[in-house]
Structures are given as C-alpha cells and as structure tokens.
Design a protein around this motif. Structure first.
Motif, PDB file in Angstrom:
ATOM      1  N   HIS A 227     -18.432 -18.701  30.468  1.00  0.00           N
ATOM      2  CA  HIS A 227     -18.858 -18.340  31.820  1.00  0.00           C
ATOM      3  C   HIS A 227     -18.367 -19.817  32.540  1.00  0.00           C
ATOM      4  O   HIS A 227     -18.202 -19.459  33.875  1.00  0.00           O
ATOM      5  CB  HIS A 227     -20.383 -18.227  31.853  1.00  0.00           C
ATOM      6  CG  HIS A 227     -20.921 -17.855  33.260  1.00  0.00           C
ATOM      7  ND1 HIS A 227     -20.313 -16.802  33.828  1.00  0.00           N
ATOM      8  CD2 HIS A 227     -22.035 -18.355  33.928  1.00  0.00           C
ATOM      9  CE1 HIS A 227     -21.078 -16.594  35.212  1.00  0.00           C
ATOM     10  NE2 HIS A 227     -21.985 -17.572  35.230  1.00  0.00           N
ATOM     11  N   GLN A 228     -18.463 -20.848  32.059  1.00  0.00           N
ATOM     12  CA  GLN A 228     -18.250 -22.059  32.639  1.00  0.00           C
ATOM     13  C   GLN A 228     -16.829 -22.401  32.205  1.00  0.00           C
ATOM     14  O   GLN A 228     -15.701 -21.973  32.606  1.00  0.00           O
ATOM     15  CB  GLN A 228     -19.116 -22.891  32.976  1.00  0.00           C
ATOM     16  CG  GLN A 228     -20.238 -22.592  33.483  1.00  0.00           C
ATOM     17  CD  GLN A 228     -21.473 -23.821  33.662  1.00  0.00           C
ATOM     18  OE1 GLN A 228     -21.179 -24.922  33.831  1.00  0.00           O
ATOM     19  NE2 GLN A 228     -22.481 -23.522  33.735  1.00  0.00           N
ATOM     20  N   GLN A 229     -16.616 -23.428  31.472  1.00  0.00           N
ATOM     21  CA  GLN A 229     -15.312 -24.198  31.042  1.00  0.00           C
ATOM     22  C   GLN A 229     -15.299 -24.228  29.612  1.00  0.00           C
ATOM     23  O   GLN A 229     -15.859 -23.984  28.868  1.00  0.00           O
ATOM     24  CB  GLN A 229     -15.413 -25.635  31.474  1.00  0.00           C
ATOM     25  CG  GLN A 229     -15.357 -26.094  32.914  1.00  0.00           C
ATOM     26  CD  GLN A 229     -16.599 -25.879  33.653  1.00  0.00           C
ATOM     27  OE1 GLN A 229     -17.562 -26.040  33.410  1.00  0.00           O
ATOM     28  NE2 GLN A 229     -16.452 -25.267  34.961  1.00  0.00           N
ATOM     29  N   VAL A 230     -13.715 -24.050  29.562  1.00  0.00           N
ATOM     30  CA  VAL A 230     -13.288 -24.050  27.947  1.00  0.00           C
ATOM     31  C   VAL A 230     -12.451 -25.359  27.435  1.00  0.00           C
ATOM     32  O   VAL A 230     -11.788 -25.797  28.405  1.00  0.00           O
ATOM     33  CB  VAL A 230     -12.403 -22.875  27.534  1.00  0.00           C
ATOM     34  CG1 VAL A 230     -11.810 -22.970  26.264  1.00  0.00           C
ATOM     35  CG2 VAL A 230     -13.147 -21.578  27.917  1.00  0.00           C
ATOM     36  N   SER A 231     -12.819 -25.953  26.438  1.00  0.00           N
ATOM     37  CA  SER A 231     -12.254 -27.322  26.079  1.00  0.00           C
ATOM     38  C   SER A 231     -11.557 -26.749  24.546  1.00  0.00           C
ATOM     39  O   SER A 231     -11.996 -26.199  23.796  1.00  0.00           O
ATOM     40  CB  SER A 231     -12.769 -28.482  25.917  1.00  0.00           C
ATOM     41  OG  SER A 231     -13.715 -28.309  25.046  1.00  0.00           O
ATOM     42  N   VAL A 232     -10.238 -27.038  24.673  1.00  0.00           N
ATOM     43  CA  VAL A 232      -9.468 -27.008  23.117  1.00  0.00           C
ATOM     44  C   VAL A 232      -8.862 -28.250  22.975  1.00  0.00           C
ATOM     45  O   VAL A 232      -8.050 -28.650  23.403  1.00  0.00           O
ATOM     46  CB  VAL A 232      -8.500 -25.692  23.298  1.00  0.00           C
ATOM     47  CG1 VAL A 232      -7.877 -25.564  21.839  1.00  0.00           C
ATOM     48  CG2 VAL A 232      -9.040 -24.429  23.919  1.00  0.00           C
ATOM     49  N   SER A 233      -9.161 -28.662  21.635  1.00  0.00           N
ATOM     50  CA  SER A 233      -8.585 -29.785  20.907  1.00  0.00           C
ATOM     51  C   SER A 233      -8.131 -29.453  19.670  1.00  0.00           C
ATOM     52  O   SER A 233      -8.408 -28.480  18.879  1.00  0.00           O
ATOM     53  CB  SER A 233      -9.198 -31.301  21.186  1.00  0.00           C
ATOM     54  OG  SER A 233     -10.856 -30.809  20.330  1.00  0.00           O
ATOM     55  N   GLY A 234      -7.840 -30.544  18.764  1.00  0.00           N
ATOM     56  CA  GLY A 234      -7.495 -30.579  17.437  1.00  0.00           C
ATOM     57  C   GLY A 234      -6.246 -29.821  17.317  1.00  0.00           C
ATOM     58  O   GLY A 234      -5.323 -29.639  18.229  1.00  0.00           O
ATOM     59  N   ASN A 235      -6.294 -28.823  16.154  1.00  0.00           N
ATOM     60  CA  ASN A 235      -5.083 -28.154  15.724  1.00  0.00           C
ATOM     61  C   ASN A 235      -5.387 -26.646  15.249  1.00  0.00           C
ATOM     62  O   ASN A 235      -4.994 -26.141  14.538  1.00  0.00           O
ATOM     63  CB  ASN A 235      -4.232 -28.808  14.530  1.00  0.00           C
ATOM     64  CG  ASN A 235      -4.007 -30.258  14.892  1.00  0.00           C
ATOM     65  OD1 ASN A 235      -3.328 -30.622  15.866  1.00  0.00           O
ATOM     66  ND2 ASN A 235      -4.646 -31.012  14.176  1.00  0.00           N
ATOM     67  N   PRO A 236      -6.210 -25.923  16.096  1.00  0.00           N
ATOM     68  CA  PRO A 236      -6.630 -24.829  15.839  1.00  0.00           C
ATOM     69  C   PRO A 236      -5.328 -23.675  16.059  1.00  0.00           C
ATOM     70  O   PRO A 236      -4.328 -23.774  16.912  1.00  0.00           O
ATOM     71  CB  PRO A 236      -7.613 -24.237  16.923  1.00  0.00           C
ATOM     72  CG  PRO A 236      -7.258 -25.240  18.174  1.00  0.00           C
ATOM     73  CD  PRO A 236      -7.021 -26.459  17.598  1.00  0.00           C
TER      74      PRO A 236
END
Length: 456
Positions: A390-399
């Motif tokens: 609904h608000q924010q998305v963060s993506v890190s690492g190596n998915p």
C-alpha cells in the motif's frame, strides 16, 4: 337487301374482334415483360438490402474480435484517402483479393472484414447473394472506433511499478517482453547499473547518474504518461484468508478455511480458534503485541513449507528462514492489514529475507504479498507472483523473481512508524515478467468501442 347488310356487319365485326384480340395480346405481352422486369428488379433490390445486412454481420464480427483481443488487426496498412471514393475503392480491392477463410459465409451472402493496423476503423464488405454471383450487390460499411474505460481486473504488466518516486540504486536486471519494464509515476533516480529488456520510464522527471540499458525504441525516462495504480487494500482481500493471525497470538479460521470458514463473521479474527502460536503453529510463531511500529509481530519459524493463505490482522510478518525448494516450493499468500490512518499506520509490514522458494497459493489469485504498509525483500529468495504494498517497496540482496511483478501503490508514507520512505531497488535482483499477470486488484481497462457508423 337486309341479308346483304347483315353479311357486311358480320365482316366488320370479325375485323374488330381480330384487332381487339391483337391489342389484348400486345398488352398481355407488355405486362408479362414488365412483370418479368419487376421480378428481376425486386430480386436485385432484395439482394441490395441483403448485402447491407451481410456487411453489418461482418462488422459485428470485427467488433467482437476487438473485444476479445484489443490488438486484433487483419494486417493491412491504410493509405491516406483524398476522397471517400478512393477509400471505397481501396477497401473493395482488398475484399476482392481475399481468399480462404477470410471470405466468410452468412445466411444471405458472404462478407470480408478489414481492420487496418494504423487507423481506428473496421470495414466490412457484404456481398449478396455471393461475391462471385453474376448479378451481385455489394455494400461496404465502416465503423469509427474510439476508446472507453471499463471496470475490470487489474493486470501487472511491469516488472516494477511505483505510484510515486523510485530509486534504482543497485544493479537490477529485468528480463522481460519488449513492452514490459520499470515505471514510476513520480520521480525516477537511477544511480546503479540497470538492464531492462523493456523500457525504463517515469512521469515526474528523472535523473540518470548511472547506466541504464533498455530497449532501442525507448524514450529517455521522465516525461511518460502516468500508469494506472490499483489500491492495495488488505481488507478487500480478507475473504481469501484461510488462517487469521490475530493480535492476541491466536490463529483463527478465516472465511476461506477448508472446514471452518463458515465460523468467520464479517471481520478478521472472528472465526473458530485453531490454536495458540506462542509456540510454532503452521510454521508461524507469535512474537508479541503490540509494537508501536509493527503491531502484532509474527515470524515464520521453520525451513519446512506449510502452505496456506495467511492474514495478519493489525500485525506484521517476517520470513527469515528458507522454506520451500524447486521440487517442493512454499505455496503461500501473505496479507498484512495495518491499524490506523495511512500516514501513521501501525503494522501491515511484510519482510522476506533468507532464501525461501515461493510460489503464490492457488487461493491468492497470483498474489504472494499484499502489505498494508511496506514490503521489504532481501536475501536470495526464488519466487514468482505479485508482491504489492500500500505504501513503499524496497528490494535488496539477490532475489530471483520469475514471472513476477513488484507494485508500490505509494498511497502515503507513515513517517513515524515506517522504516521505508521511498521505494527503491538495490543489490542485484533479477526479475522476469512477460506481461499481463492477473491479480486480485481492481482496475480499469481501455477498450475500443464503435463511436460512428456509415456506409461507403
């Protein structure tokens, strides 16, 4: 003397009868010829009307094909027409040359549908009684097309889509179809090394200080049209819940529970109690309530996959273990509802780290996560499906995400209760999305409809 007169009268009468008979024969012949001509004319007029009905049948077929497939065309490129006569001649020449199944048969004749690739028009040519008949009638009708927004399901066509700003700080690689890529309705900042098979685009400006490699046909990001963003409202998805994870640490039956769904009333955590999660239950462990930011806290506490649709009511979920494998993936949908106003929401977060292997649960309609506040993806997970916040998305690492889409609605920012304030992608994630992934969210579709009709 009298007998001679009678003889003369009989001769005159015979002549008159002969002339009268000849006149009647002439009139009868004329009437017969006229009647025959009228029969032919009536038949031709009937064919003329039938040709119109046949052409309209073809037009209906063309419009139906567009409803079923908005990209439907018959492959022709229409030139510019100086006059209506030129337009009619072009359409008729194409129809005359058509072979095979494109010449369709109707009860009253035959027709050809023409939908050029470069103009918003559908033509239909109707023939009665047939295209090859010696005495045929030809009618050509033309439908002018416009667009209309209609309600329907929302489809994910981007590898990542943000309703606000978006930062590309790492080295994301998006392998996708030509039309699919990354988009922000707000400002886009790319400082990493971004590789996208589709396009990188934004509606509110952009700053590119790193490397962005996208399709050759793509314009520089920053001035593209906004993209429709659906509302990510967890409560609207509660009817899919099998297990309600409640703020008191109890797990209760949700409305979609296979045997106790009927016990759930009209709000979460009203169904029959399945158990207490103070110790691990269904793979989840209750960590307590109620944190000022996270609300009721839940953690997945097993490396074994326990499948299901889990609804975290006024709480947050953390997955730091490694459930699932390529042979036996974790089939799960996680929905987290926050408490309070959007700008000060408590709970509603979902965080996935570690290296789980996840596919969406069949009851989640392609959805893996719907977070009422923020979504944080890190580690080396392998997954497919829709990840939404609904608000924010963060993506890190190596998915590694296959046939997946990341959606940040950006409805607001909970400044004091959130740890993520701007959606961003860092690390080295890879995402593939060939487009048109179905979701449980509500949206609108742009369809072509007839806005005008005439005959050429």
């Amino acid at each position: 003397m009298t007998r001679a007169l009678h003889t003369e009268e009989r001769g005159a009468a015979l002549v008159m009868v002969m002339f009268l008979g000849m006149a009647l024969v002439t009139v009868a012949t004329a009437l017969t010829v006229r009647a025959a001509r009228q029969v032919v004319q009536v038949a031709l007029e009937a064919d003329h009307e039938q040709a119109l009905h046949v052409a309209e049948s073809g037009l209906d077929e063309g419009l139906l094909a567009l409803q079923m497939d908005p990209s439907f065309t018959t492959g022709e490129v229409a030139p510019g027409f100086a006059t209506r006569t030129d337009e009619r001649a072009w359409v008729l020449a194409l129809a005359e040359a058509v072979t095979g199944t494109r010449l369709s048969v109707a009860p009253q004749g035959e027709y050809v549908v023409i939908r050029p690739v470069n103009v918003s028009v559908v033509y239909a040519v109707g023939y009665a009684p047939s295209r090859d008949a010696a005495e045929r009638r030809v009618r050509i009708v033309r439908a002018e097309l416009g667009t209309r927004q209609v309600p329907g399901g929302w489809f994910a066509t981007y590898a990542m889509l943000s309703g606000g700003d978006l930062g590309l700080n790492g080295n994301p690689a998006v392998t996708s179809g030509r039309k699919v890529g990354i988009h922000a309705n707000g400002f886009l900042e790319a400082s990493g090394s971004v590789s996208v098979a589709g396009c990188v685009s934004a509606s509110g400006g952009a700053r590119i200080s790193g490397s962005v490699v996208d399709g050759a046909e793509c314009a520089a990001p920053g001035n593209q049209s906004p993209v429709e963003i659906p509302v990510v409202a967890p409560r609207s998805l509660w009817d899919r819940s099998q297990f309600d994870m409640c703020p008191d640490g109890k797990v209760r039956a949700g409305p979609a529970h296979p045997s106790m769904g009927r016990t759930a009333a009209n709000r979460p955590c009203t169904g029959s109690v399945i158990g207490d999660a103070s110790t691990t239950l269904l793979g989840w462990k209750f960590l307590g309530c109620c944190d000022a930011k996270d609300g009721a806290r839940w953690a997945y506490d097993s490396d074994l996959p326990v499948d299901g649709v889990f609804y975290f009511f006024e709480g947050s979920a953390v997955v730091a273990k490694n459930p699932g494998s390529s042979i036996d993936p974790w089939q799960v949908t996680m929905i987290a509802e926050a408490r309070g106003d959007c700008t000060a929401a408590v709970g509603g977060d979902v965080s996935i780290s570690g290296s789980p292997t996840i596919v969406p649960h069949v009851g989640g309609s392609n959805l893996v996560v719907a977070a009422g506040k923020d979504l944080n993806l890190s580690g080396g997970m392998h997954a497919s499906g829709i990840f939404a916040a609904h608000q924010q998305v963060s993506v890190s690492g190596n998915p590694s995400l296959t046939e997946a889409s990341l959606l940040a609605e950006e409805a607001c920012d909970s400044a004091t209760t959130s740890s993520i304030h701007v959606s961003f992608v860092s690390g080295n994630p890879t995402v593939s999305n060939s487009g048109e992934l179905s979701t449980p969210f509500v949206g609108t579709r742009t369809v072509e409809v007839m806005v005008g009709w005439d005959e050429l």
